[in-house]
Design a protein around this motif. Structure first.
Motif, short mmCIF file in Angstrom:
data_model
loop_
_atom_site.label_atom_id
_atom_site.label_comp_id
_atom_site.label_asym_id
_atom_site.label_seq_id
_atom_site.Cartn_x
_atom_site.Cartn_y
_atom_site.Cartn_z
N ASN A 66 0.74 -1.16 -0.09
CA ASN A 66 -0.15 0.03 0.01
C ASN A 66 0.66 1.28 -0.05
O ASN A 66 0.57 2.15 -0.65
N ALA A 67 1.94 1.22 0.80
CA ALA A 67 2.80 2.61 0.85
C ALA A 67 3.50 2.64 -0.15
O ALA A 67 3.79 3.67 -0.75
N VAL A 68 4.11 1.48 -1.18
CA VAL A 68 4.69 1.70 -2.27
C VAL A 68 3.74 1.94 -3.44
O VAL A 68 4.02 2.88 -3.98
N PHE A 69 2.43 1.51 -3.48
CA PHE A 69 1.56 2.15 -4.30
C PHE A 69 1.21 3.46 -4.20
O PHE A 69 1.21 4.26 -5.32
N TRP A 70 0.87 4.16 -3.05
CA TRP A 70 0.49 5.32 -2.93
C TRP A 70 1.50 6.33 -3.13
O TRP A 70 1.16 7.42 -3.44
N GLY A 71 2.81 5.77 -2.62
CA GLY A 71 4.11 6.76 -3.03
C GLY A 71 4.19 7.03 -4.59
O GLY A 71 4.48 7.90 -4.74
N LEU A 72 4.07 5.79 -5.38
CA LEU A 72 4.21 6.08 -6.76
C LEU A 72 2.92 6.73 -7.32
O LEU A 72 3.37 7.57 -8.16
N MET A 73 1.97 6.70 -6.64
CA MET A 73 0.60 7.59 -7.02
C MET A 73 1.08 9.14 -6.86
O MET A 73 0.89 9.74 -7.78
N LEU A 74 1.46 9.29 -5.74
CA LEU A 74 2.04 10.65 -5.55
C LEU A 74 2.96 11.07 -6.51
O LEU A 74 3.14 12.25 -6.87
N LEU A 75 4.04 10.28 -6.61
CA LEU A 75 5.07 10.66 -7.69
C LEU A 75 4.52 11.01 -9.01
O LEU A 75 4.88 11.89 -9.58
N ALA A 76 3.78 10.18 -9.39
CA ALA A 76 3.10 10.12 -10.89
C ALA A 76 2.36 11.47 -10.99
O ALA A 76 2.31 12.03 -12.24
N LEU A 77 1.73 11.85 -9.88
CA LEU A 77 0.53 12.80 -9.82
C LEU A 77 1.51 14.39 -9.80
O LEU A 77 0.90 15.32 -10.52
N THR A 78 2.60 14.23 -8.97
CA THR A 78 3.30 15.58 -8.99
C THR A 78 4.60 15.59 -9.83
O THR A 78 4.97 17.06 -9.95
N LEU A 79 5.23 14.67 -10.24
CA LEU A 79 6.33 14.89 -11.06
C LEU A 79 6.25 15.80 -12.36
O LEU A 79 7.20 16.73 -12.52
N PRO A 80 5.27 15.69 -13.14
CA PRO A 80 5.22 16.67 -14.29
C PRO A 80 5.27 18.14 -13.92
O PRO A 80 5.87 18.86 -14.53
N ALA A 81 4.43 18.53 -12.78
CA ALA A 81 4.39 19.92 -12.31
C ALA A 81 5.81 20.31 -11.73
O ALA A 81 6.19 21.34 -11.86
N ALA A 82 6.59 19.17 -11.00
CA ALA A 82 7.77 19.53 -10.46
C ALA A 82 8.75 19.71 -11.89
O ALA A 82 9.68 20.87 -11.60
N VAL A 83 8.59 19.05 -12.77
CA VAL A 83 9.48 19.21 -14.05
C VAL A 83 9.29 20.57 -14.58
O VAL A 83 10.33 21.28 -14.78
#
Lengths: 170, 79
Positions: free
Chosen positions: A137-154
């Motif tokens: 669960n922790a891995v899944f939601w971590g990847l979800m957060l990463l996928a949702l925020t990485l484009p804005a961070a770039v």
């Protein structure tokens, strides 16, 4: 994920430094919070570490909530028809960079799990790998957060200075 | 790099970036990016901008730097 507010339909204007700081806070607090929650720390520390971990995850989600209403998150997540040609161009470039980084990280993670399993089967080392549903669960939601925020961070990483953006209101 | 005289024409007409942006259908920030030379417009956007100011596209955008305004005025005064 972009959350449109009535007061800021085009997203809240945050400086690139603020977006980068918030994104860093999301990743760092979530990672540290999950580590405190899930890693075996012994009975003396377990309860306090669990509470601290939960607080860090909550702070991470609060930082994510701030990002979700930002103009850069709007640019990263809006349908194409809602963006002008510059925004589309920048978004496409950022999406390419973010996808490459995300795919690389996922590949590295899978590679780590394969190596850790091999070492465990050979009896050479016991590296930590996700095993319980809480771990996954922790891995899944971590990847979800990463996928949702990485484009804005770039986008924040590659966008102009805050002064220039403020001058755009003139 | 594409050079432009967007800010000159905009100041001359007394238009804000928001005004120009609304006329050509882009975000006001995009006008700022164009003026600073941080973004090269598509042909469609360049034509729309030229139409807003009633000039030719090559009066607004150029591959070579535009001559300073004072120099251009001096030159036209001599002619």
């Amino acid at each position: 994920m972009f959350v449109r507010s009535k007061t800021h339909p085009m997203g809240r204007r945050l400086t690139r430094r603020a977006v980068l700081a918030l994104t860093g806070a999301v990743y760092a607090l979530y990672g540290a919070g999950c580590a405190l929650q899930l890693l075996p720390l012994g009975p003396d520390l377990a309860a306090s570490a669990s509470v601290a971990g939960l607080l860090m995850i909550a702070a991470s989600l609060a930082a994510f909530a701030l990002l979700a209403g930002s103009s850069l998150q709007r640019q990263a997540q809006e349908p194409e028809s809602q963006l002008d040609e510059r925004e589309r161009f920048e978004r496409n470039r950022a999406a390419y960079v973010a996808f490459s980084a995300f795919a690389g990280l996922v590949l590295l993670g899978v590679f780590y799990i394969v190596i850790a399993n091999d070492l465990a089967e050979a009896g050479k080392a016991e590296l930590w790998i996700p095993q319980t549903s809480a771990h996954w669960n922790a891995v899944f939601w971590g990847l979800m957060l990463l996928a949702l925020t990485l484009p804005a961070a770039v986008l924040a990483w590659s966008s102009g200075d805050a002064e220039d953006q403020a001058a755009d209101d003139l | 790099m594409i050079h432009n005289r967007l800010s000159v024409f905009r100041a001359e007409r007394g238009l804000s970036r928001k005004d120009v942006a609304e006329k050509v259908g882009v975000n006001p920030q995009t006008i700022g990016y164009l003026e600073r030379g941080d973004y090269a417009p598509s042909v469609e956007l360049a034509l729309k901008l030229a139409a807003v100011f009633g000039v030719r596209v090559e009066d607004l955008f150029s591959l070579a730097p535009f001559a300073p305004l004072a120099k251009a005025l001096r030159k036209s005064g001599e002619a």
